[in-house]
Scaffold this active site. Structure first.
Site, mmCIF file in Angstrom:
data_model
loop_
_atom_site.group_PDB
_atom_site.id
_atom_site.type_symbol
_atom_site.label_atom_id
_atom_site.label_comp_id
_atom_site.label_asym_id
_atom_site.label_seq_id
_atom_site.Cartn_x
_atom_site.Cartn_y
_atom_site.Cartn_z
ATOM 1 N N CYS A 111 0.825 -1.217 0.000
ATOM 2 C CA CYS A 111 0.000 0.000 0.000
ATOM 3 C C CYS A 111 0.855 1.263 0.000
ATOM 4 O O CYS A 111 0.352 2.345 -0.307
ATOM 5 C CB CYS A 111 -0.922 0.012 1.211
ATOM 6 S SG CYS A 111 -1.877 -1.496 1.387
ATOM 7 N N HIS A 151 -9.714 2.055 -1.484
ATOM 8 C CA HIS A 151 -8.275 1.799 -1.370
ATOM 9 C C HIS A 151 -7.755 0.973 -2.539
ATOM 10 O O HIS A 151 -7.626 -0.239 -2.438
ATOM 11 C CB HIS A 151 -7.997 1.100 -0.038
ATOM 12 C CG HIS A 151 -6.554 0.910 0.275
ATOM 13 N ND1 HIS A 151 -5.559 1.728 -0.214
ATOM 14 C CD2 HIS A 151 -5.933 -0.016 1.045
ATOM 15 C CE1 HIS A 151 -4.390 1.309 0.242
ATOM 16 N NE2 HIS A 151 -4.582 0.251 0.994
#
Lengths: 378, 71
Positions: A79, A322
């Site tokens: 991420c 996300h």
């Protein structure tokens, strides 16, 4: 030598399984170039963050965007990929290797089938069936035991971030939710429920950073300075009860380099794939004392109109969605928009200092794969 | 071997091949190590941080398992 953000762009983050990394990347780049008042030929280096798109995503996006004959670097740190790509771009600009660098974070997630994102397939915990939400749920159970925090306080992160996301036309979720709805949604890993988990979406975001010399040529209009940074990788946690400290270490470095402290921060975009993460991170970033994050959030201090740091005014990972490697660059989009005073209905009044925090982790025995913090000033 | 629960959760969603719900915990051992283990009963929603447990090894699954002893 300073490094300055002069352009940002992003697609709406949402489920678009028929799209591609090329299509999303080109859209984000086009907006960033227009925002900066620059053309594709002005870009002299490209740094691309991506996790699941396969080989040479940066080169594929550049080709589709009509960008060629420049160095291209691909970066995968889960991420934290585009947060790390920004760090690399700043290092090149700061050392004279580039004058006008383009950062792109792009991810196609929904064409992978949705649901749980794979965790460490090679590690000793794989046979247990541990999932990413379960890793955060474990932290939540300990946090509740240590500080007496309630499930309601932890779930209040979602209520705040969904309220913010409703004000952001780039967010996936555009409707606010009530606390009861959050708590009554399906249990994923106790105490975390479905609405306390970020949704899988697709998207891209782009950031253009320039040197002092390039800024002087272009003009300072709407430029935002990068005042400091910290970047760490995780320590092994599989011995002697070590605690996760990646956020503490990255934030400390960013504060040291910038000469800016947590009390100076007006707006913060941080990595909250699950509610408990936001509560722990606002403590590690120094916005409140350890154990105080649940009350800080539940009492409204981190709301856009709160008296503390406005946290995840974009809606964060939970409302904006996300798309792993795109989230770091999207955080910069939000902070730059806030520091320019252009955030409209979700504007934190007179925001002058912004902090972006992103981390990537999929291995239970390591304190994150990487954690990146940047501090921005107008 | 005995240990103390550091943190625990019960999973209601998991990857294919894993039957839900099931409970996992980080267990602190006396020598300072911390290991991930699965409830030997599959699910133990009553387990809490601080509980004493015994640890064993499930040979068939090749994972550590825990049993709650007392609070």
């Amino acid at each position: 030598m300073s490094v300055h953000v002069v352009g940002v762009g992003m697609t709406r983050f949402t489920k678009s399984p028929e799209s591609s990394v090329e299509e999303l990347g080109v859209a984000a780049i086009a907006e960033a170039l227009a925002d900066a008042g620059l053309a594709a030929r002005d870009i002299d280096a490209l740094f691309c963050g991506n996790v699941f798109g396969g080989l040479a995503v940066g080169q594929r996006v550049a080709r589709a965007a009509g960008i060629s004959e420049i160095p291209i670097v691909n970066l995968e740190n889960a991420c934290a990929s585009s947060g790390g790509a920004l760090r690399e771009a700043c290092a090149w600009v700061g050392s004279g290797g580039s004058d006008v660098a383009l950062v792109v974070g792009v991810e196609m997630l929904t064409n992978r089938g949705g649901g749980l994102v794979a965790s460490d397939a090679h590690g000793p915990s794989e046979r247990l069936g541990i999932t990413l939400p379960a890793l955060y749920a474990l932290r939540a159970s300990r946090y509740m035991a240590d500080y007496g925090a309630t499930a309601e306080q932890i779930a209040s992160v979602t209520v705040k971030n969904r309220r913010n996301g409703a004000l952001n036309d780039r967010a996936h979720f555009r409707e606010p939710v009530e606390l009861a709805e959050v708590l009554e949604s399906a249990s994923i890993a106790t105490p975390l429920t479905l609405l306390q988990c970020c949704p899988n979406v697709d998207g891209a975001a782009a950031v253009i950073v320039v040197s002092d010399a390039a800024l002087a040529r272009r003009g300072r209009a709407r430029a935002i300075r990068i005042a400091g940074w910290g970047m760490v990788s995780g320590n092994a946690l599989d011995r002697v009860g070590a605690e996760p400290t990646a956020t503490l270490r990255a934030a400390h470095a960013a504060y040291e380099r910038s000469g800016i402290g947590p009390a100076d921060v007006d707006v913060c975009e941080l990595h909250e794939p699950f509610t408990i993460a936001e509560i722990e991170h606002i403590e590690s970033l120094g916005f409140c004392e350890h154990g105080g994050g649940a009350e800080y959030t539940a009492s409204g201090r981190s709301a856009i109109d709160g008296d503390g740091v406005a946290v995840n005014s974009s809606g964060g990972l939970i409302a904006r969605g996300h798309p792993l490697a795109a989230s770091g660059a999207a955080q910069v989009y939000e902070l730059v928009t806030q520091l320019r005073g252009e955030a409209g209905a979700r504007q934190r009044p007179n925001a002058r200092v912004g902090l972006a925090h992103i981390m990537g982790g999929n291995i239970p025995e390591i304190d994150s794969n990487a954690c990146v913090v940047h501090v921005f000033t107008r | 071997m005995t240990g103390v629960v550091y943190a625990c959760t019960t999973l209601h969603r998991a990857f294919p091949g894993h039957t839900v719900p099931f409970t996992v915990a980080w267990i602190d051992l006396p020598d300072g190590a911390r290991v991930l283990a699965k409830s030997s009963a599959g699910t133990d929603e009553g387990v809490r941080p601080g509980d004493q447990v015994t640890l064993a090894h499930d040979v068939e699954l090749d994972v550590q398992t825990f049993d709650r002893v007392s609070r």
